[in-house]
Design an enzyme around this catalytic site. Structure first.
Site, PDB file in Angstrom:
ATOM      1  N   ASN A   1      -1.878  -0.220   7.380  1.00 50.32           N
ATOM      2  CA  ASN A   1      -1.320  -1.552   7.662  1.00 50.32           C
ATOM      3  C   ASN A   1      -0.465  -2.127   6.531  1.00 50.32           C
ATOM      4  OD1 ASN A   1      -3.386  -2.297   5.962  1.00 50.32           O
ATOM      5  ND2 ASN A   1      -4.430  -3.634   7.415  1.00 50.32           N
TER       6      ASN A   1
ATOM      7  N   LYS B   1       0.835  -1.200   0.000  1.00 54.70           N
ATOM      8  CA  LYS B   1       0.000   0.000   0.000  1.00 54.70           C
ATOM      9  C   LYS B   1       0.881   1.265   0.000  1.00 54.70           C
ATOM     10  CE  LYS B   1      -3.819  -2.443   2.319  1.00 54.70           C
ATOM     11  NZ  LYS B   1      -4.600  -2.595   3.586  1.00 54.70           N
TER      12      LYS B   1
ATOM     13  N   GLU C   1      -8.890 -10.690  -8.063  1.00 54.43           N
ATOM     14  CA  GLU C   1      -7.992  -9.541  -7.890  1.00 54.43           C
ATOM     15  C   GLU C   1      -6.858  -9.556  -8.925  1.00 54.43           C
ATOM     16  OE1 GLU C   1      -8.967  -9.200  -3.094  1.00 54.43           O
ATOM     17  OE2 GLU C   1      -6.949  -9.797  -3.708  1.00 54.43           O
TER      18      GLU C   1
ATOM     19  N   TYR D   1     -11.996  -2.943  -3.473  1.00 55.07           N
ATOM     20  CA  TYR D   1     -12.568  -3.135  -2.134  1.00 55.07           C
ATOM     21  C   TYR D   1     -14.096  -3.171  -2.149  1.00 55.07           C
ATOM     22  CZ  TYR D   1      -8.107  -2.717   0.390  1.00 55.07           C
ATOM     23  OH  TYR D   1      -6.844  -2.938   0.907  1.00 55.07           O
TER      24      TYR D   1
ATOM     25  N   HIS E   1      -1.645  -5.519   1.405  1.00 60.22           N
ATOM     26  CA  HIS E   1      -2.870  -6.287   1.142  1.00 60.22           C
ATOM     27  C   HIS E   1      -2.490  -7.674   0.633  1.00 60.22           C
ATOM     28  CE1 HIS E   1      -6.731  -7.502  -0.637  1.00 60.22           C
ATOM     29  NE2 HIS E   1      -6.004  -7.921  -1.653  1.00 60.22           N
TER      30      HIS E   1
HETATM   31  P1  DAT Z   1      -7.395  -7.552   5.244  1.00 58.33           P
HETATM   32  O1  DAT Z   1      -6.665  -6.407   4.596  1.00 58.33           O
HETATM   33  O2  DAT Z   1      -6.609  -8.123   6.404  1.00 58.33           O
HETATM   34  O3  DAT Z   1      -7.852  -8.607   4.260  1.00 58.33           O
HETATM   35  P2  DAT Z   1     -10.156  -6.637   5.282  1.00 58.33           P
HETATM   36  O4  DAT Z   1     -10.263  -7.211   3.908  1.00 58.33           O
HETATM   37  O5  DAT Z   1     -11.188  -7.032   6.280  1.00 58.33           O
HETATM   38  O6  DAT Z   1      -8.717  -6.947   5.929  1.00 58.33           O
HETATM   39  O7  DAT Z   1     -10.174  -5.053   5.202  1.00 58.33           O
HETATM   40  C1  DAT Z   1      -9.453  -4.390   4.176  1.00 58.33           C
HETATM   41  C2  DAT Z   1      -8.725  -3.216   4.786  1.00 58.33           C
HETATM   42  O8  DAT Z   1      -9.675  -2.311   5.338  1.00 58.33           O
HETATM   43  C3  DAT Z   1      -7.795  -3.567   5.955  1.00 58.33           C
HETATM   44  O9  DAT Z   1      -6.517  -3.981   5.514  1.00 58.33           O
HETATM   45  C4  DAT Z   1      -7.754  -2.306   6.718  1.00 58.33           C
HETATM   46  C5  DAT Z   1      -9.139  -1.712   6.520  1.00 58.33           C
HETATM   47  N1  DAT Z   1     -10.002  -2.058   7.646  1.00 58.33           N
HETATM   48  C6  DAT Z   1     -10.550  -3.271   7.918  1.00 58.33           C
HETATM   49  N2  DAT Z   1     -11.278  -3.244   9.033  1.00 58.33           N
HETATM   50  C7  DAT Z   1     -11.199  -1.974   9.487  1.00 58.33           C
HETATM   51  C8  DAT Z   1     -11.729  -1.283  10.620  1.00 58.33           C
HETATM   52  N3  DAT Z   1     -12.493  -1.914  11.510  1.00 58.33           N
HETATM   53  N4  DAT Z   1     -11.415   0.029  10.766  1.00 58.33           N
HETATM   54  C9  DAT Z   1     -10.638   0.666   9.864  1.00 58.33           C
HETATM   55  N5  DAT Z   1     -10.104   0.088   8.775  1.00 58.33           N
HETATM   56  C10 DAT Z   1     -10.366  -1.215   8.593  1.00 58.33           C
HETATM   57 MG    MG Z   2      -9.226  -8.453   2.731  1.00 61.63          MG
END
Ligand code: DAT
Ligand code: MG
Length: 148
Positions: free
Chosen positions: A112, A9, A126, A49, A115
């Site tokens: 974070n 990212k 993807e 997303y 991805h």
């Molecule tokens: P991951 O990236 O571990 O697959 P995800 O697909 O659930 O997690 O979410 C995509 C991204 O969205 C994640 O890397 C960070 C953000 N995100 C997820 N949950 C969040 C939350 N509760 N508050 C803020 N950002 C969040």
């Molecule tokens: Mg995810």
């Protein structure tokens, strides 16, 4: 052989973590099958997303992803989707174990660093979105030293 989509990212690129992150996947034994640095627009980030569009953090997430260049990659190997997620660590860096990428290099969930696809089917989608030209076709000569 299984493939996954991995994206460093904008914070990971800005913080100079590209080499470190690629090194972790390479040293594990996975094969790099696609790699590009690009900046995506809002519509593209929203598509990537799409499953999260109803979440309260969606807008901030999209703004973060479009805020600078990202490094998009395809990695290949046995169980690379699940193992890739383990290398990356838990979504919230507060819960990511030390030794994982997020555990070692991130603090906030909204920064974070990386991805990784969460399933073989989402990886396929993807990779299709980010690499419409297709992944590279090559195989490492190290294969027999990594797989029995
Ligand atoms: P991951 O990236 O571990 O697959 P995800 O697909 O659930 O997690 O979410 C995509 C991204 O969205 C994640 O890397 C960070 C953000 N995100 C997820 N949950 C969040 C939350 N509760 N508050 C803020 N950002 C969040
Ligand atoms: Mg995810």
């Amino acid at each position: 052989m299984e493939q996954t989509f991995i994206m460093i990212k904008p914070d990971g690129v800005q913080r100079g973590l590209v080499g470190e992150i690629i090194g972790r996947f390479e040293k594990k034994g996975f094969s790099l099958k696609g790699l590009k640095l690009l900046t995506v627009d809002r519509a593209f980030a929203e598509k990537h997303y799409a499953d999260l569009s109803s979440k309260p953090f969606f807008n901030g997430l999209v703004e973060y992803i479009v805020s600078g260049p990202v490094v998009a990659m395809v990695w290949e190997g046995k169980n690379v989707v699940t193992t890739g997620r383990k290398i990356i660590g838990a979504t919230n860096p507060a819960d990511s174990a030390p030794g994982t990428i997020r555990g070692d290099f991130a603090i906030d969930i909204g920064r974070n660093v990386i991805h990784g696809s969460d399933a073989v089917e989402s990886a396929r989608k993807e990779i299709g979105l980010w690499f419409p030209e297709g992944a590279a076709n090559w195989s490492s000569s190290l294969h027999p030293w990594i797989y029995e």
